[in-house]
Enzyme design. Structure first.
Site, short mmCIF file in Angstrom:
data_model
loop_
_atom_site.label_atom_id
_atom_site.label_comp_id
_atom_site.label_asym_id
_atom_site.label_seq_id
_atom_site.Cartn_x
_atom_site.Cartn_y
_atom_site.Cartn_z
N LYS A 13 0.83 -1.21 0.00
CA LYS A 13 0.00 0.00 0.00
C LYS A 13 0.87 1.26 0.00
CE LYS A 13 -2.22 -0.97 3.85
NZ LYS A 13 -1.54 -2.21 4.25
N ARG A 88 -9.55 0.88 9.03
CA ARG A 88 -9.17 -0.50 9.37
C ARG A 88 -10.26 -1.21 10.16
NH1 ARG A 88 -3.11 0.58 9.15
NH2 ARG A 88 -2.08 -1.40 9.50
N ARG A 127 12.14 -5.93 5.45
CA ARG A 127 11.99 -4.50 5.18
C ARG A 127 12.91 -3.66 6.08
NH1 ARG A 127 5.93 -2.08 5.25
NH2 ARG A 127 5.97 -2.47 7.48
N ARG A 171 -0.42 -8.94 13.47
CA ARG A 171 -0.97 -7.90 12.59
C ARG A 171 -1.82 -8.53 11.48
NH1 ARG A 171 4.43 -5.24 11.01
NH2 ARG A 171 3.24 -3.84 9.66
P1 AMP Z 1 0.96 0.52 9.21
O1 AMP Z 1 2.14 1.38 9.04
O2 AMP Z 1 -0.22 0.94 8.38
O3 AMP Z 1 1.28 -0.95 9.05
O4 AMP Z 1 0.48 0.69 10.73
C1 AMP Z 1 1.32 0.38 11.81
C2 AMP Z 1 0.52 0.29 13.09
O5 AMP Z 1 -0.10 1.56 13.36
C3 AMP Z 1 -0.64 -0.70 13.08
O6 AMP Z 1 -0.21 -2.03 13.37
C4 AMP Z 1 -1.54 -0.12 14.16
O7 AMP Z 1 -1.04 -0.40 15.45
C5 AMP Z 1 -1.39 1.37 13.92
N1 AMP Z 1 -2.39 1.86 12.95
C6 AMP Z 1 -2.15 2.39 11.72
N2 AMP Z 1 -3.29 2.73 11.11
C7 AMP Z 1 -4.28 2.41 11.97
C8 AMP Z 1 -5.70 2.51 11.92
N3 AMP Z 1 -6.34 3.00 10.85
N4 AMP Z 1 -6.41 2.08 13.00
C9 AMP Z 1 -5.81 1.61 14.10
N5 AMP Z 1 -4.47 1.47 14.21
C10 AMP Z 1 -3.71 1.87 13.16
#
Ligand code: AMP
Length: 215
Positions: A13, A88, A127, A171
């Site tokens: 993404k 999410r 990564r 996750r």
């Molecule tokens: P990402 O970088 O999108 O993989 O997000 C990393 C972490 O940030 C996730 O595992 C969540 O803990 C938190 N996070 C990011 N976006 C959201 C969201 N829309 N709702 C809740 N937690 C989020």
């Protein structure tokens, strides 16, 4: 163009959002990036979010909805945006609908990137990100010329705290339980296109752009 990129962690993404940002001159809104910045700056929100993020759990809806609501009101979102990692949960999707209605905007497209679970684990464990300029690398697919060093700026490459295997598995589970059901929601709204995210970056990019051209 107002776009949501859906897909599990590691689906690509962020990579595709960066490309779309250039293609359409609209901002990428990554809740993960915004939360990581808050953690780094040790703001009250960052301190609260950190424990959830480290465990691979979702940060509470009210926190995330608050930051997106504020971000969408910024001037640079007037002509559109790419939401990366939001919504999410169903509650976040409902809140987004309400925020957009308030400013008289509608989503154009929701793209869901599909990648097999084991490929995702491989992508995420390898990564690395430059602590200086933020450039992304992968130990196997895009290794830096010099171990642990950014090929662009010479900065130190770091691994995200939540990119260890146990947290990655959590996750994934969280994604399947709480986020994957949004596919059906956006399918019912007539907005969803599912795209195979297993191909190389430029093939996925072409598939996304051709979908968006149809809108
Ligand atoms: P990402 O970088 O999108 O993989 O997000 C990393 C972490 O940030 C996730 O595992 C969540 O803990 C938190 N996070 C990011 N976006 C959201 C969201 N829309 N709702 C809740 N937690 C989020």
């Amino acid at each position: 163009m107002k776009i949501i990129l859906l897909g599990p962690p590691g689906a690509g993404k962020g990579t595709q959002a960066t490309m779309l940002m250039k293609e359409y001159s609209i901002p990428q809104i990554s809740t993960g990036d915004m939360l990581r910045a808050a953690v780094h700056d040790q703001t009250p929100m960052g301190v609260k979010a950190k424990e959830y993020m480290d465990a691979g759990d979702l940060v509470p809806d009210d926190v995330v909805i608050g930051i997106v609501r504020e971000r969408l009101q910024a001037d640079d979102c007037k002509n559109g945006f790419i939401l990366d990692g939001f919504p999410r949960t169903q509650l976040q999707a409902d809140a987004l609908k309400q925020v957009l209605a308030e400013v008289d905007k509608q989503l154009d497209s929701v793209i869901s990137l599909q990648v097999e679970t084991e490929a995702l684990v491989g992508r995420l464990t390898g990564r690395r990100t430059c602590s200086g300029c933020g450039k992304g690398f992968h130990l196997q697919y895009e290794p830096p010329a010099l171990d642990g060093t950014c090929s662009s700026c010479g900065g130190v490459l770091v691994q995200r705290d939540d990119d260890c295997e146990a947290t990655i598995r959590n996750r994934m589970q969280v994604y399947h339980q709480q986020t994957a059901p949004l596919e059906d929601y956006y399918r019912r709204e007539g907005l969803l296109t599912v795209i195979d995210g297993m191909g190389d970056i430029s093939a996925v990019q072409r598939a996304i752009v051709s979908t968006l051209q149809g809108h």
